[in-house]
Write a protein that holds these residues in place. Structure first.
Motif, PDB file in Angstrom:
ATOM      1  N   ASP A 159      27.107  -6.173 -21.675  1.00  0.00           N
ATOM      2  CA  ASP A 159      26.158  -5.120 -22.035  1.00  0.00           C
ATOM      3  C   ASP A 159      26.561  -3.814 -21.355  1.00  0.00           C
ATOM      4  OD1 ASP A 159      25.214  -5.271 -19.320  1.00  0.00           O
ATOM      5  OD2 ASP A 159      23.896  -6.922 -19.903  1.00  0.00           O
ATOM      6  N   TYR A 160      25.770  -2.778 -21.616  1.00  0.00           N
ATOM      7  CA  TYR A 160      26.097  -1.452 -21.084  1.00  0.00           C
ATOM      8  C   TYR A 160      26.023  -1.411 -19.561  1.00  0.00           C
ATOM      9  CZ  TYR A 160      25.909   3.596 -20.416  1.00  0.00           C
ATOM     10  OH  TYR A 160      26.155   4.871 -20.001  1.00  0.00           O
ATOM     11  N   ASP A 161      25.051  -2.112 -18.982  1.00  0.00           N
ATOM     12  CA  ASP A 161      24.916  -2.117 -17.526  1.00  0.00           C
ATOM     13  C   ASP A 161      26.152  -2.719 -16.861  1.00  0.00           C
ATOM     14  OD1 ASP A 161      22.434  -0.913 -17.581  1.00  0.00           O
ATOM     15  OD2 ASP A 161      21.335  -2.808 -17.592  1.00  0.00           O
ATOM     16  N   GLU A 162      26.691  -3.773 -17.449  1.00  0.00           N
ATOM     17  CA  GLU A 162      27.904  -4.374 -16.880  1.00  0.00           C
ATOM     18  C   GLU A 162      29.099  -3.446 -17.050  1.00  0.00           C
ATOM     19  OE1 GLU A 162      27.047  -9.175 -17.015  1.00  0.00           O
ATOM     20  OE2 GLU A 162      28.596  -8.336 -18.331  1.00  0.00           O
ATOM     21  N   LEU A 163      29.159  -2.720 -18.151  1.00  0.00           N
ATOM     22  CA  LEU A 163      30.230  -1.731 -18.318  1.00  0.00           C
ATOM     23  C   LEU A 163      30.182  -0.710 -17.181  1.00  0.00           C
ATOM     24  CD1 LEU A 163      30.210  -0.933 -22.158  1.00  0.00           C
ATOM     25  CD2 LEU A 163      32.056  -2.025 -20.876  1.00  0.00           C
ATOM     26  N   ARG A 164      28.985  -0.220 -16.888  1.00  0.00           N
ATOM     27  CA  ARG A 164      28.831   0.804 -15.855  1.00  0.00           C
ATOM     28  C   ARG A 164      29.120   0.258 -14.455  1.00  0.00           C
ATOM     29  NH1 ARG A 164      23.886   4.731 -16.141  1.00  0.00           N
ATOM     30  NH2 ARG A 164      25.371   5.852 -14.832  1.00  0.00           N
ATOM     31  N   SER A 165      29.019  -1.056 -14.280  1.00  0.00           N
ATOM     32  CA  SER A 165      29.261  -1.646 -12.954  1.00  0.00           C
ATOM     33  C   SER A 165      30.736  -1.880 -12.673  1.00  0.00           C
ATOM     34  CB  SER A 165      28.510  -2.977 -12.828  1.00  0.00           C
ATOM     35  OG  SER A 165      29.125  -3.990 -13.604  1.00  0.00           O
ATOM     36  N   THR A 166      31.595  -1.712 -13.682  1.00  0.00           N
ATOM     37  CA  THR A 166      33.018  -1.970 -13.471  1.00  0.00           C
ATOM     38  C   THR A 166      33.643  -0.880 -12.608  1.00  0.00           C
ATOM     39  OG1 THR A 166      33.584  -0.814 -15.534  1.00  0.00           O
ATOM     40  CG2 THR A 166      33.285  -3.203 -15.652  1.00  0.00           C
ATOM     41  N   ASP A 167      34.720  -1.246 -11.935  1.00  0.00           N
ATOM     42  CA  ASP A 167      35.451  -0.286 -11.106  1.00  0.00           C
ATOM     43  C   ASP A 167      35.952   0.861 -11.970  1.00  0.00           C
ATOM     44  OD1 ASP A 167      37.809   0.908  -9.610  1.00  0.00           O
ATOM     45  OD2 ASP A 167      37.179  -0.591  -8.136  1.00  0.00           O
ATOM     46  N   VAL A 198      26.549   2.440 -30.619  1.00  0.00           N
ATOM     47  CA  VAL A 198      25.911   3.419 -29.737  1.00  0.00           C
ATOM     48  C   VAL A 198      26.384   3.234 -28.308  1.00  0.00           C
ATOM     49  CG1 VAL A 198      23.696   4.192 -28.773  1.00  0.00           C
ATOM     50  CG2 VAL A 198      23.880   3.666 -31.216  1.00  0.00           C
ATOM     51  N   ILE A 199      26.498   1.998 -27.858  1.00  0.00           N
ATOM     52  CA  ILE A 199      27.000   1.721 -26.507  1.00  0.00           C
ATOM     53  C   ILE A 199      28.407   2.279 -26.342  1.00  0.00           C
ATOM     54  CG2 ILE A 199      27.811  -0.127 -24.977  1.00  0.00           C
ATOM     55  CD1 ILE A 199      25.434  -1.795 -25.932  1.00  0.00           C
ATOM     56  N   LEU A 200      29.267   2.051 -27.343  1.00  0.00           N
ATOM     57  CA  LEU A 200      30.637   2.561 -27.283  1.00  0.00           C
ATOM     58  C   LEU A 200      30.655   4.086 -27.215  1.00  0.00           C
ATOM     59  CD1 LEU A 200      32.519   0.303 -29.873  1.00  0.00           C
ATOM     60  CD2 LEU A 200      32.939   0.423 -27.414  1.00  0.00           C
ATOM     61  N   GLN A 201      29.851   4.723 -28.046  1.00  0.00           N
ATOM     62  CA  GLN A 201      29.829   6.188 -28.066  1.00  0.00           C
ATOM     63  C   GLN A 201      29.393   6.749 -26.716  1.00  0.00           C
ATOM     64  OE1 GLN A 201      27.209   6.978 -31.361  1.00  0.00           O
ATOM     65  NE2 GLN A 201      28.687   6.303 -32.907  1.00  0.00           N
ATOM     66  N   ARG A 202      28.381   6.156 -26.143  1.00  0.00           N
ATOM     67  CA  ARG A 202      27.883   6.631 -24.849  1.00  0.00           C
ATOM     68  C   ARG A 202      28.915   6.392 -23.751  1.00  0.00           C
ATOM     69  NH1 ARG A 202      22.106   4.772 -22.111  1.00  0.00           N
ATOM     70  NH2 ARG A 202      22.242   6.094 -20.245  1.00  0.00           N
ATOM     71  N   LYS A 204      32.193   6.119 -24.042  1.00  0.00           N
ATOM     72  CA  LYS A 204      33.332   7.019 -24.190  1.00  0.00           C
ATOM     73  C   LYS A 204      32.973   8.445 -23.796  1.00  0.00           C
ATOM     74  CE  LYS A 204      35.900   4.390 -27.629  1.00  0.00           C
ATOM     75  NZ  LYS A 204      36.611   4.410 -28.937  1.00  0.00           N
ATOM     76  N   ALA A 205      31.730   8.849 -24.075  1.00  0.00           N
ATOM     77  CA  ALA A 205      31.286  10.192 -23.683  1.00  0.00           C
ATOM     78  C   ALA A 205      31.282  10.349 -22.172  1.00  0.00           C
ATOM     79  CB  ALA A 205      29.889  10.462 -24.242  1.00  0.00           C
ATOM     80  N   GLU A 206      31.114   9.243 -21.459  1.00  0.00           N
ATOM     81  CA  GLU A 206      31.129   9.267 -19.995  1.00  0.00           C
ATOM     82  C   GLU A 206      32.531   9.099 -19.427  1.00  0.00           C
ATOM     83  OE1 GLU A 206      28.454   6.191 -18.852  1.00  0.00           O
ATOM     84  OE2 GLU A 206      26.647   7.290 -19.449  1.00  0.00           O
ATOM     85  N   GLY A 207      33.537   9.010 -20.298  1.00  0.00           N
ATOM     86  CA  GLY A 207      34.913   8.872 -19.825  1.00  0.00           C
ATOM     87  C   GLY A 207      35.283   7.464 -19.423  1.00  0.00           C
ATOM     88  N   GLY A 208      34.609   6.472 -19.998  1.00  0.00           N
ATOM     89  CA  GLY A 208      34.881   5.085 -19.652  1.00  0.00           C
ATOM     90  C   GLY A 208      36.230   4.594 -20.140  1.00  0.00           C
ATOM     91  N   ALA A 209      36.673   3.467 -19.587  1.00  0.00           N
ATOM     92  CA  ALA A 209      37.961   2.870 -19.937  1.00  0.00           C
ATOM     93  C   ALA A 209      37.948   2.370 -21.385  1.00  0.00           C
ATOM     94  CB  ALA A 209      38.254   1.699 -18.996  1.00  0.00           C
ATOM     95  N   MET A 228      34.157   0.574 -35.906  1.00  0.00           N
ATOM     96  CA  MET A 228      33.035   0.752 -34.988  1.00  0.00           C
ATOM     97  C   MET A 228      33.417   1.602 -33.785  1.00  0.00           C
ATOM     98  SD  MET A 228      31.461  -3.119 -35.006  1.00  0.00           S
ATOM     99  CE  MET A 228      30.323  -2.789 -33.638  1.00  0.00           C
ATOM    100  N   GLY A 229      34.713   1.751 -33.536  1.00  0.00           N
ATOM    101  CA  GLY A 229      35.152   2.579 -32.423  1.00  0.00           C
ATOM    102  C   GLY A 229      35.814   1.827 -31.291  1.00  0.00           C
ATOM    103  N   PHE A 230      36.018   0.516 -31.458  1.00  0.00           N
ATOM    104  CA  PHE A 230      36.700  -0.240 -30.412  1.00  0.00           C
ATOM    105  C   PHE A 230      38.168   0.170 -30.330  1.00  0.00           C
ATOM    106  CE2 PHE A 230      33.053  -3.079 -31.025  1.00  0.00           C
ATOM    107  CZ  PHE A 230      32.741  -3.379 -29.706  1.00  0.00           C
ATOM    108  N   ASP A 231      38.725   0.082 -29.130  1.00  0.00           N
ATOM    109  CA  ASP A 231      40.121   0.469 -28.907  1.00  0.00           C
ATOM    110  C   ASP A 231      41.090  -0.674 -29.153  1.00  0.00           C
ATOM    111  OD1 ASP A 231      39.719   3.263 -27.686  1.00  0.00           O
ATOM    112  OD2 ASP A 231      38.397   2.015 -26.468  1.00  0.00           O
ATOM    113  N   GLY A 232      40.580  -1.878 -29.260  1.00  0.00           N
ATOM    114  CA  GLY A 232      41.422  -3.036 -29.487  1.00  0.00           C
ATOM    115  C   GLY A 232      40.550  -4.247 -29.738  1.00  0.00           C
ATOM    116  N   ILE A 233      41.182  -5.384 -29.966  1.00  0.00           N
ATOM    117  CA  ILE A 233      40.448  -6.626 -30.207  1.00  0.00           C
ATOM    118  C   ILE A 233      41.038  -7.736 -29.344  1.00  0.00           C
ATOM    119  CG2 ILE A 233      39.595  -6.177 -32.530  1.00  0.00           C
ATOM    120  CD1 ILE A 233      42.095  -7.516 -33.640  1.00  0.00           C
ATOM    121  N   ALA A 234      40.207  -8.716 -29.050  1.00  0.00           N
ATOM    122  CA  ALA A 234      40.631  -9.895 -28.295  1.00  0.00           C
ATOM    123  C   ALA A 234      40.092 -11.122 -29.021  1.00  0.00           C
ATOM    124  CB  ALA A 234      40.106  -9.835 -26.861  1.00  0.00           C
TER     125      ALA A 234
END
Length: 268
Positions: A159-167, A198-202, A204-209, A228-234
């Motif tokens: 989720d978005y909170d875990e994204l923000r918690s990453t180094d 929406v999570i991706l857009q936000r 990326k706007a914050e300069g995330g990885a 959808m805006g993803f940079d890659g797939i796994a």
């Protein structure tokens, strides 16, 4: 006496630690054996065939990531085939039945030229000592001090909170699950596709990885993940659960890149 393997991971790489054989004085000067006689047709065929071993394909882009299942439903032989076909990045997931010795055995079974494409989810000392392709941490963990630049760090987020918690120095991250899982029953997305956008857009706007989509990725929806805006797939089950993992991986690459996909040397 055999050389003790991996006595000190801080100063000795796995490659350096392999035992070295001293040639016998009676050994021939050439490393290859003498060619078989013409009369020995099966041996001659094998000798000639060995002269024409095909070169590996050029590596696919690193934003196409294959995860190993976290059980024993994959094998090293298939990993070598996938690397030979151009797999650019392999994340080896943590297995409860593996310790450092198992990772060392796995690496010895894979040609060293492919080691920079391998990412581990534990044993960071092996990543450093053997110049592997990266290390996957948990969200919220911090990258170790003096971590080598050759091994980007990643994290799997839900989720978005875990994204923000990453180094902040993570090289890339995963957001999962985007679609209903291929390999895990009842493993479904927690949000709608629009909410993930929406999570991706936000982010990326914050300069995330860069963010890779993980969970239920197939050739049918890979293009949708890109839109959808993803940079890659796994992917996991969409490769390992198929009759031919190599064909399955190449199908995913074509689905993501379309006409921009690599030109292959061989037919598969």
């Amino acid at each position: 006496a055999t050389t003790e393997i991996y006595t000190n991971l801080n100063t000795l790489s796995l490659h350096d630690a392999l035992p070295i054989s001293t040639p016998s004085p009676r050994a021939p000067a050439s490393l290859s054996s003498a060619p078989p006689k013409a009369a020995d047709s099966p041996l001659m065929f094998k000798f000639i065939k060995g002269l024409f071993v095909s070169e590996p394909e050029a590596p696919a882009p690193e934003n196409l990531v294959l995860f190993t299942p976290n059980d024993g439903s994959w094998d090293t032989k298939q990993v070598r085939r996938l690397f030979d076909a151009g797999l650019g990045r392999l994340h080896v997931q943590v297995r409860k039945d593996w310790d450092r010795r198992h990772y060392e055995q796995f690496l010895r079974a894979v040609p060293e030229t492919f080691w920079p494409r391998i990412v581990l989810g534990e044993e960071p000392e092996l990543v450093e000592a053997n110049k592997l392709g990266g290390f996957q941490m948990h969200p919220g963990e911090r990258i170790p001090r003096r971590w080598p630049k050759h091994a980007p760090v990643s994290a799997k987020c839900h989720d978005y909170d875990e994204l923000r918690s990453t180094d902040k120095d993570c090289g890339y991250v995963f957001l999962t699950p985007i679609f209903e899982s291929v390999s895990k029953k009842d493993h479904r997305p927690r949000r709608t596709l629009r909410e993930y956008e929406v999570i991706l857009q936000r982010w990326k706007a914050e300069g995330g990885a860069p963010v890779h989509a993980l969970g239920g990725i197939t050739p049918k929806n890979a293009g949708q993940a890109r839109e959808m805006g993803f940079d890659g797939i796994a992917f996991i089950g969409s490769v390992w659960k198929q009759p031919d993992p190599v064909h399955a991986f190449l199908a995913l690459e074509r689905a993501w890149y379309g006409k921009e996909a690599r030109k292959l040397k061989r037919k598969y």
